[in-house]
Design a protein around this motif. Structure first.
Motif, PDB file in Angstrom:
ATOM      1  N   VAL A 260       0.839  -1.197   0.000  1.00 59.91           N
ATOM      2  CA  VAL A 260       0.000   0.000   0.000  1.00 59.91           C
ATOM      3  C   VAL A 260       0.877   1.250   0.000  1.00 59.91           C
ATOM      4  N   PRO A 261       0.312   2.391  -0.379  1.00 56.32           N
ATOM      5  CA  PRO A 261       1.095   3.636  -0.329  1.00 56.32           C
ATOM      6  C   PRO A 261       1.420   4.048   1.099  1.00 56.32           C
ATOM      7  N   PHE A 262       2.573   4.710   1.263  1.00 56.40           N
ATOM      8  CA  PHE A 262       2.982   5.294   2.537  1.00 56.40           C
ATOM      9  C   PHE A 262       2.901   6.810   2.427  1.00 56.40           C
ATOM     10  N   VAL A 263       2.588   7.454   3.531  1.00 56.20           N
ATOM     11  CA  VAL A 263       2.627   8.913   3.625  1.00 56.20           C
ATOM     12  C   VAL A 263       3.544   9.259   4.795  1.00 56.20           C
ATOM     13  N   GLY A 264       4.499  10.127   4.550  1.00 54.62           N
ATOM     14  CA  GLY A 264       5.453  10.490   5.590  1.00 54.62           C
ATOM     15  C   GLY A 264       5.378  11.941   5.982  1.00 54.62           C
ATOM     16  N   GLY A 265       5.980  12.239   7.133  1.00 46.40           N
ATOM     17  CA  GLY A 265       6.172  13.617   7.546  1.00 46.40           C
ATOM     18  C   GLY A 265       7.467  14.149   6.962  1.00 46.40           C
ATOM     19  N   ASN A 266       7.989  15.219   7.547  1.00 39.48           N
ATOM     20  CA  ASN A 266       9.151  15.896   6.978  1.00 39.48           C
ATOM     21  C   ASN A 266      10.393  15.012   6.923  1.00 39.48           C
ATOM     22  N   GLY A 267      10.462  13.984   7.761  1.00 40.95           N
ATOM     23  CA  GLY A 267      11.597  13.075   7.730  1.00 40.95           C
ATOM     24  C   GLY A 267      11.753  12.349   6.410  1.00 40.95           C
ATOM     25  N   PHE A 268      10.668  12.238   5.645  1.00 43.51           N
ATOM     26  CA  PHE A 268      10.707  11.563   4.342  1.00 43.51           C
ATOM     27  C   PHE A 268      11.353  12.423   3.262  1.00 43.51           C
ATOM     28  N   ASN A 269      11.602  13.701   3.547  1.00 41.27           N
ATOM     29  CA  ASN A 269      12.046  14.607   2.488  1.00 41.27           C
ATOM     30  C   ASN A 269      13.520  14.483   2.104  1.00 41.27           C
ATOM     31  N   SER A 270      14.285  13.713   2.830  1.00 40.84           N
ATOM     32  CA  SER A 270      15.707  13.558   2.511  1.00 40.84           C
ATOM     33  C   SER A 270      15.934  12.461   1.475  1.00 40.84           C
ATOM     34  N   PRO A 271      16.836  12.687   0.506  1.00 38.02           N
ATOM     35  CA  PRO A 271      17.218  11.611  -0.427  1.00 38.02           C
ATOM     36  C   PRO A 271      17.770  10.393   0.299  1.00 38.02           C
ATOM     37  N   GLN A 272      18.209  10.583   1.551  1.00 35.00           N
ATOM     38  CA  GLN A 272      18.706   9.455   2.331  1.00 35.00           C
ATOM     39  C   GLN A 272      17.616   8.419   2.584  1.00 35.00           C
ATOM     40  N   LEU A 273      16.352   8.830   2.532  1.00 30.29           N
ATOM     41  CA  LEU A 273      15.261   7.870   2.676  1.00 30.29           C
ATOM     42  C   LEU A 273      15.326   6.831   1.564  1.00 30.29           C
ATOM     43  N   VAL A 274      15.530   7.304   0.333  1.00 32.15           N
ATOM     44  CA  VAL A 274      15.619   6.403  -0.816  1.00 32.15           C
ATOM     45  C   VAL A 274      16.887   5.568  -0.732  1.00 32.15           C
ATOM     46  N   LYS A 275      17.971   6.182  -0.300  1.00 35.28           N
ATOM     47  CA  LYS A 275      19.224   5.437  -0.146  1.00 35.28           C
ATOM     48  C   LYS A 275      19.062   4.327   0.880  1.00 35.28           C
ATOM     49  N   GLN A 276      18.338   4.629   1.952  1.00 35.26           N
ATOM     50  CA  GLN A 276      18.118   3.660   3.022  1.00 35.26           C
ATOM     51  C   GLN A 276      17.172   2.544   2.585  1.00 35.26           C
ATOM     52  N   ALA A 277      16.082   2.901   1.911  1.00 39.70           N
ATOM     53  CA  ALA A 277      15.023   1.937   1.592  1.00 39.70           C
ATOM     54  C   ALA A 277      15.129   1.339   0.202  1.00 39.70           C
ATOM     55  N   GLY A 278      15.854   1.984  -0.693  1.00 44.41           N
ATOM     56  CA  GLY A 278      15.942   1.493  -2.064  1.00 44.41           C
ATOM     57  C   GLY A 278      14.587   1.549  -2.751  1.00 44.41           C
ATOM     58  N   ILE A 377       7.335   9.378  -4.591  1.00 43.96           N
ATOM     59  CA  ILE A 377       8.589   8.706  -4.942  1.00 43.96           C
ATOM     60  C   ILE A 377       8.284   7.624  -5.968  1.00 43.96           C
ATOM     61  N   GLU A 378       8.939   7.755  -7.122  1.00 48.07           N
ATOM     62  CA  GLU A 378       8.740   6.822  -8.231  1.00 48.07           C
ATOM     63  C   GLU A 378      10.097   6.473  -8.803  1.00 48.07           C
ATOM     64  N   GLY A 379      10.409   5.179  -8.879  1.00 46.75           N
ATOM     65  CA  GLY A 379      11.696   4.763  -9.428  1.00 46.75           C
ATOM     66  C   GLY A 379      12.871   5.373  -8.686  1.00 46.75           C
ATOM     67  N   GLY A 380      12.721   5.571  -7.390  1.00 48.69           N
ATOM     68  CA  GLY A 380      13.789   6.130  -6.579  1.00 48.69           C
ATOM     69  C   GLY A 380      13.942   7.626  -6.687  1.00 48.69           C
ATOM     70  N   GLU A 381      12.992   8.315  -7.321  1.00 55.33           N
ATOM     71  CA  GLU A 381      13.064   9.764  -7.487  1.00 55.33           C
ATOM     72  C   GLU A 381      11.817  10.437  -6.951  1.00 55.33           C
ATOM     73  N   PHE A 382      12.012  11.645  -6.425  1.00 54.10           N
ATOM     74  CA  PHE A 382      10.887  12.452  -5.958  1.00 54.10           C
ATOM     75  C   PHE A 382      10.267  13.161  -7.142  1.00 54.10           C
ATOM     76  N   LYS A 383       9.004  12.882  -7.424  1.00 51.48           N
ATOM     77  CA  LYS A 383       8.309  13.492  -8.557  1.00 51.48           C
ATOM     78  C   LYS A 383       7.176  14.373  -8.042  1.00 51.48           C
ATOM     79  N   LEU A 384       7.014  15.526  -8.678  1.00 51.15           N
ATOM     80  CA  LEU A 384       5.962  16.443  -8.292  1.00 51.15           C
ATOM     81  C   LEU A 384       4.587  15.890  -8.710  1.00 51.15           C
ATOM     82  N   VAL A 385       3.655  15.826  -7.767  1.00 52.72           N
ATOM     83  CA  VAL A 385       2.309  15.367  -8.076  1.00 52.72           C
ATOM     84  C   VAL A 385       1.548  16.512  -8.724  1.00 52.72           C
ATOM     85  N   GLN A 386       1.060  16.291  -9.906  1.00 50.29           N
ATOM     86  CA  GLN A 386       0.361  17.353 -10.645  1.00 50.29           C
ATOM     87  C   GLN A 386      -1.133  17.352 -10.304  1.00 50.29           C
TER      88      GLN A 386
END
Length: 386
Positions: A260-278, A377-386
């Motif tokens: 299912v989708p996840f929703v995060g607070g400000n802690g999710f805003n770091s690229p380190q989240l993607v590095k950590q979770a892949g 987050i899509e394919g390891g990148e932060f994408k702007l939701v239109q």
């Protein structure tokens, strides 16, 4: 109060509005130092940043953003304003943040302070600055109650109370979410505040909370919490935590087949989240004032930052970069570099500032007035939701 500038050139021109030579420092106020051209303001600004420890990527990005802004401001304002940064490491610890703020105020005699990084640190150290009449500005302190600490406490960080509901609303609209589970770090002031915002937001939206699970900063095994959550079959999971723990939660959830989708607070805003979770970070939502494209100002900042540091800026770098421009513009507008009260009043009068995070002003509570963007987050990148 003058209208604040939105570019380096305009920031330089503001010096003419401020009045020239610094006033003689009053008792308890910082003193300017060193040789300087006649009429130049020389300001010493303190920084308290999370530079060592498990969340040091936040502090690194913040400090990098500040140093880039410092270089630009000093170059653009030669003969008008010179900014010196005095940087202290808090290691993400409340006691070190308090010690750092005391040192900056009493030994270094700074005119203002940027930081600290975490909301918990600000709750501890902010009152020290406030009691001493020193403006302190958080660039990443998003918890509720930060600016309630006192009239000298500011932030240009988007409060969770604004960001989180927007991210949840987007996930609801995109995925038809009706039932949610909540998870948060119960020993972290920022995460607890974020959880409370999440809890209230989902109730306001009429969503059903099927499970609430807690963990602690430093935990590495989330199997028990996620087993409970999975059994309740939520449509989305909301997590309030810093990037390290959030990344581990995501990785374990996907490993267990929770898709299912996840929703995060400000802690999710770091690229380190993607590095950590892949790849496990994919299909996560977070709200922010920052997105690395959209204007010439943003493009220029991204290029300069990437050229200097070998990687692109994140939200934390961008907000810190803007924070130093905001404080510098206020100093120029005040016309003195050694008067803490004048700096506070100039910050309160800020209007029509445009930084890399967009248009900005402080409201009457010294919280930011700015637009919100929701990222997916899509394919390891932060994408702007239109």
């Amino acid at each position: 109060m003058s209208i604040f500038a939105s570019s380096i050139l305009a920031l330089s021109m503001l010096a003419g509005c401020g009045g020239g030579q610094s006033a003689k420092p009053s008792e308890g106020q910082p003193a300017t130092s060193g040789e300087q051209p006649a009429g130049e303001l020389s300001a010493k600004i303190g920084v308290v940043s999370f530079l060592t420890g498990s969340g040091s990527a936040y502090g690194e990005a913040i400090t990098n953003g500040l140093k880039l802004a410092q270089e630009e401001i000093n170059e653009a304002n030669q003969g008008k304003l010179k900014v010196d940064l005095v940087i202290e490491d808090s290691a993400g610890k409340k006691d070190q943040a308090i010690s750092a703020v005391n040192k900056l105020i009493n030994s270094d005699k700074v005119v203002g302070i940027i930081g600290p990084t975490l909301s918990g640190e600000m709750f501890a150290a902010g009152p020290v600055a406030n009691q001493n009449g020193v403006p302190i500005m958080g660039t990443s302190t998003t918890a509720e109650g930060i600016t309630d600490l006192g009239e000298y406490v500011f932030r240009n960080a988007l409060p969770e109370s604004i960001a989180i509901p927007e991210a949840i609303k987007t996930a609801v609209e995109k995925h038809g979410v009706k039932k949610v589970a909540l998870m948060y770090a119960s020993n972290n002031d920022f995460a607890v505040s974020g959880y409370k915002t999440m809890d209230q937001a989902v109730k306001d939206m009429g969503l059903e909370i099927v499970d609430t699970q807690t963990f602690a900063d430093g935990d590495t095994d989330y199997s028990a919490q996620l087993t409970s959550v999975a059994a309740k079959k939520p449509d989305a999971i909301l997590v309030s935590a810093l990037y390290k723990e959030a990344g581990l939660v995501l990785a374990k959830a996907r490993e267990m087949g929770i898709d299912v989708p996840f929703v995060g607070g400000n802690g999710f805003n770091s690229p380190q989240l993607v590095k950590q979770a892949g790849a496990a970070a994919d299909n996560s939502y977070v709200a922010t004032p920052w997105y690395p494209t959209g204007s010439d100002k943003v493009d220029t900042f991204v290029k300069k930052y990437t050229d200097k540091y070998g990687k692109g800026p994140d939200q934390f770098a961008a907000q810190a970069y803007d924070a130093l421009y905001i404080m510098s513009a206020a100093l120029l507008d005040a016309g003195v570099a050694d008067d803490r009260d004048a700096l506070k009043e100039a910050l309160m009068g800020l209007k029509d500032f445009e930084g890399v995070t967009g248009k900005f002003a402080f409201n009457e509570n010294r919280d930011p007035v700015m637009d919100v963007k929701v990222l997916h987050i899509e394919g390891g990148e932060f994408k702007l939701v239109q």
